[in-house]
Scaffold this active site. Structure first.
Site, PDB file in Angstrom:
ATOM      1  N   CYS A   1       0.824  -1.223   0.000  1.00  0.00           N
ATOM      2  CA  CYS A   1       0.000   0.000   0.000  1.00  0.00           C
ATOM      3  C   CYS A   1       0.853   1.266   0.000  1.00  0.00           C
ATOM      4  O   CYS A   1       0.919   1.988  -0.989  1.00  0.00           O
ATOM      5  CB  CYS A   1      -0.940   0.029   1.211  1.00  0.00           C
ATOM      6  SG  CYS A   1      -2.174  -1.289   1.216  1.00  0.00           S
ATOM      7  N   ARG A   2       1.516   1.545   1.131  1.00  0.00           N
ATOM      8  CA  ARG A   2       2.177   2.842   1.287  1.00  0.00           C
ATOM      9  C   ARG A   2       3.517   2.945   0.562  1.00  0.00           C
ATOM     10  O   ARG A   2       3.754   3.894  -0.194  1.00  0.00           O
ATOM     11  CB  ARG A   2       2.384   3.142   2.790  1.00  0.00           C
ATOM     12  CG  ARG A   2       1.092   3.390   3.537  1.00  0.00           C
ATOM     13  CD  ARG A   2       1.287   3.355   5.035  1.00  0.00           C
ATOM     14  NE  ARG A   2       1.576   1.996   5.503  1.00  0.00           N
ATOM     15  CZ  ARG A   2       1.872   1.673   6.759  1.00  0.00           C
ATOM     16  NH1 ARG A   2       1.954   2.630   7.671  1.00  0.00           N
ATOM     17  NH2 ARG A   2       2.084   0.418   7.090  1.00  0.00           N
TER      18      ARG A   2
END
Ligand code: 4NP
Length: 158
Positions: free
Chosen positions: A15-16
């Site tokens: 995700c990040r």
């Protein structure tokens, strides 16, 4: 001047940190600073080794003109502490895990991303269990942080 070698690290590397990798690379290219950095991302966890980024990160990147679909998850490894100049954890938990893994003489390379980039002692929150709006907030935070990071690196280089 040699490029600054930057490794973004989160928990899953889906995700990040892959989004941060794509954003930093794209901002550097847009500002003509691509040769100033080399960038990669990794996770402290092993669940997503070999996986593409989360589709919500791919989608928010795509909406902002960035393609991260070709990235694949990997886990941080000991040689990374030699291979990179800056190892930037997305949140305090990532930074703690990295400092535990790091050889003592190299642990000064580990920083909280937003604190290093912009002086704000702030986590990039894990959006994994949140809705799609969290991914737009994530994008905005990463764009602001990566923009500050590039300014800081550019000042150092000049
Ligand atoms: P990330 O988000 O650390 O930003 O990639 C997560 C992705 C997957 C998991 C946790 C966080 N997971 O538990 O599988």
């Amino acid at each position: 001047m040699k490029p600054a070698r930057i490794l973004f690290v989160c928990l899953g590397n889906i995700c990040r940190s892959p989004l941060a990798e794509g954003v930093l690379r794209a901002l550097a290219a847009r500002k003509g600073l691509a040769s100033m950095i080399s960038v990669d991302s990794a996770g402290t966890g092993a669940w997503h080794i070999g996986d593409p980024p989360d589709r919500r990160s791919i989608e928010v990147a795509r909406r902002h003109g960035i393609d991260i679909s070709g990235l694949r998850g990997r886990k941080v490894d000991k040689p990374d502490f030699e291979a990179y100049d800056l190892i930037l954890g997305m949140d305090g938990e990532n930074v703690r895990a990295l400092r535990q893994m790091a050889p003592a003489e190299l642990s000064a390379k580990v920083h909280l991303f937003m604190a290093y980039a912009s002086g704000r002692d702030q986590d990039v929150p894990d959006p994994y269990y949140d809705g799609p709006e969290a991914f737009e907030r994530l994008y905005q935070m990463l764009e602001a942080g990566c923009s500050s990071l590039l300014e800081r690196l550019d000042e150092r280089a000049s």
